[in-house]
Design a protein around this motif. Structure first.
Motif, PDB file in Angstrom:
ATOM      1  N   LEU A  24      30.959  26.752 -23.788  1.00  0.00           N
ATOM      2  CA  LEU A  24      30.306  26.925 -22.501  1.00  0.00           C
ATOM      3  C   LEU A  24      29.081  27.784 -22.768  1.00  0.00           C
ATOM      4  O   LEU A  24      29.202  28.907 -23.274  1.00  0.00           O
ATOM      5  N   ILE A  25      27.909  27.264 -22.460  1.00  0.00           N
ATOM      6  CA  ILE A  25      26.658  27.943 -22.762  1.00  0.00           C
ATOM      7  C   ILE A  25      25.902  28.204 -21.460  1.00  0.00           C
ATOM      8  O   ILE A  25      25.706  27.290 -20.660  1.00  0.00           O
ATOM      9  N   THR A  26      25.498  29.441 -21.258  1.00  0.00           N
ATOM     10  CA  THR A  26      24.658  29.786 -20.121  1.00  0.00           C
ATOM     11  C   THR A  26      23.206  29.642 -20.553  1.00  0.00           C
ATOM     12  O   THR A  26      22.788  30.247 -21.538  1.00  0.00           O
ATOM     13  N   VAL A  27      22.451  28.829 -19.820  1.00  0.00           N
ATOM     14  CA  VAL A  27      21.043  28.599 -20.129  1.00  0.00           C
ATOM     15  C   VAL A  27      20.220  29.149 -18.966  1.00  0.00           C
ATOM     16  O   VAL A  27      20.185  28.564 -17.889  1.00  0.00           O
ATOM     17  N   VAL A  28      19.586  30.296 -19.197  1.00  0.00           N
ATOM     18  CA  VAL A  28      18.776  30.936 -18.163  1.00  0.00           C
ATOM     19  C   VAL A  28      17.347  30.421 -18.318  1.00  0.00           C
ATOM     20  O   VAL A  28      16.733  30.582 -19.373  1.00  0.00           O
ATOM     21  N   VAL A  29      16.846  29.769 -17.259  1.00  0.00           N
ATOM     22  CA  VAL A  29      15.552  29.095 -17.350  1.00  0.00           C
ATOM     23  C   VAL A  29      14.534  29.666 -16.373  1.00  0.00           C
ATOM     24  O   VAL A  29      14.848  29.944 -15.221  1.00  0.00           O
ATOM     25  N   ASP A  30      13.330  29.850 -16.860  1.00  0.00           N
ATOM     26  CA  ASP A  30      12.196  30.171 -16.002  1.00  0.00           C
ATOM     27  C   ASP A  30      11.606  28.827 -15.588  1.00  0.00           C
ATOM     28  O   ASP A  30      11.169  28.057 -16.449  1.00  0.00           O
ATOM     29  N   PRO A  31      11.591  28.508 -14.288  1.00  0.00           N
ATOM     30  CA  PRO A  31      11.080  27.200 -13.853  1.00  0.00           C
ATOM     31  C   PRO A  31       9.650  26.918 -14.288  1.00  0.00           C
ATOM     32  O   PRO A  31       9.258  25.755 -14.426  1.00  0.00           O
ATOM     33  N   LEU A  32       8.848  27.966 -14.554  1.00  0.00           N
ATOM     34  CA  LEU A  32       7.468  27.768 -14.988  1.00  0.00           C
ATOM     35  C   LEU A  32       7.369  27.280 -16.427  1.00  0.00           C
ATOM     36  O   LEU A  32       6.316  26.803 -16.850  1.00  0.00           O
TER      37      LEU A  32
END
Length: 181
Positions: A24-32
């Protein structure tokens, strides 16, 4: 070490060999940072929550990816695959998704928009995740610099420092401009 499966991103696979299965991987993304170029390449199945199914279908068509859109309740029927979930749930859902990942030999990536959760809640999610990937954008002068890192990966390898990338016509490349060491 766990068995590794290709992440779908050549850069990452070259550096670390892929993602551990199950995980299980958390991928924190900046929409920009145009994270869709990375996210869509990381999955065989996609669970939209922020975007409508029609919107995601159009994006994957435009970007040239081949993946199936599913609903959350269909995840128990999927085996040996890579799944991305636009994550907008309470913490208990993280535990449930981790169990599904482990029971079905899945790599489940929780796509979390930057600043969607407060730091305390994001820390809890990241703590129970096997891995954490950060996709970020930074304004440098008059342009944006896109970068990613994988500071945590239990059962696999990490990329503890940011790697800059650029996207052109649905191709993800390492940014080799003069300011990269």
């Amino acid at each position: 070490m766990k068995r590794l499966v290709e992440s779908g991103i050549r850069i990452i696979d070259r550096i670390i060999g892929g993602f551990p299965v199950p995980s299980l991987i958390t991928v924190v993304v900046d929409p920009l940072a145009t994270p869709e170029h990375i996210i869509y390449s990381m999955c065989d199945y996609y669970v939209p929550n922020f975007k409508s199914e029609e919107f995601v279908r159009e994006e994957i068509k435009i970007l040239g990816y081949d993946l199936k859109i599913v609903k959350m309740d269909e995840l128990n029927d999927i085996r040996n695959s890579r799944v991305c979930v636009e994550f907008c749930y309470e913490f208990d859902k993280v535990i449930e998704l981790r169990k599904i990942a482990y029971d079905n030999e899945l790599v489940v990536s929780l796509i979390v928009p930057k600043n969607y959760y407060d730091d305390r809640e994001l820390s809890k999610i990241s703590y129970v995740s096997d891995g954490v990937m950060l996709i970020d954008a930074e304004k440098v002068g008059d342009r944006f610099v896109f970068k990613f890192a994988i500071p945590k990966m239990i059962g696999g390898y990490t990329i503890p420092t940011y790697v800059r990338f650029k996207t052109e016509r649905s191709v993800l490349e390492i940014d080799t401009s003069r300011d990269i060491v």
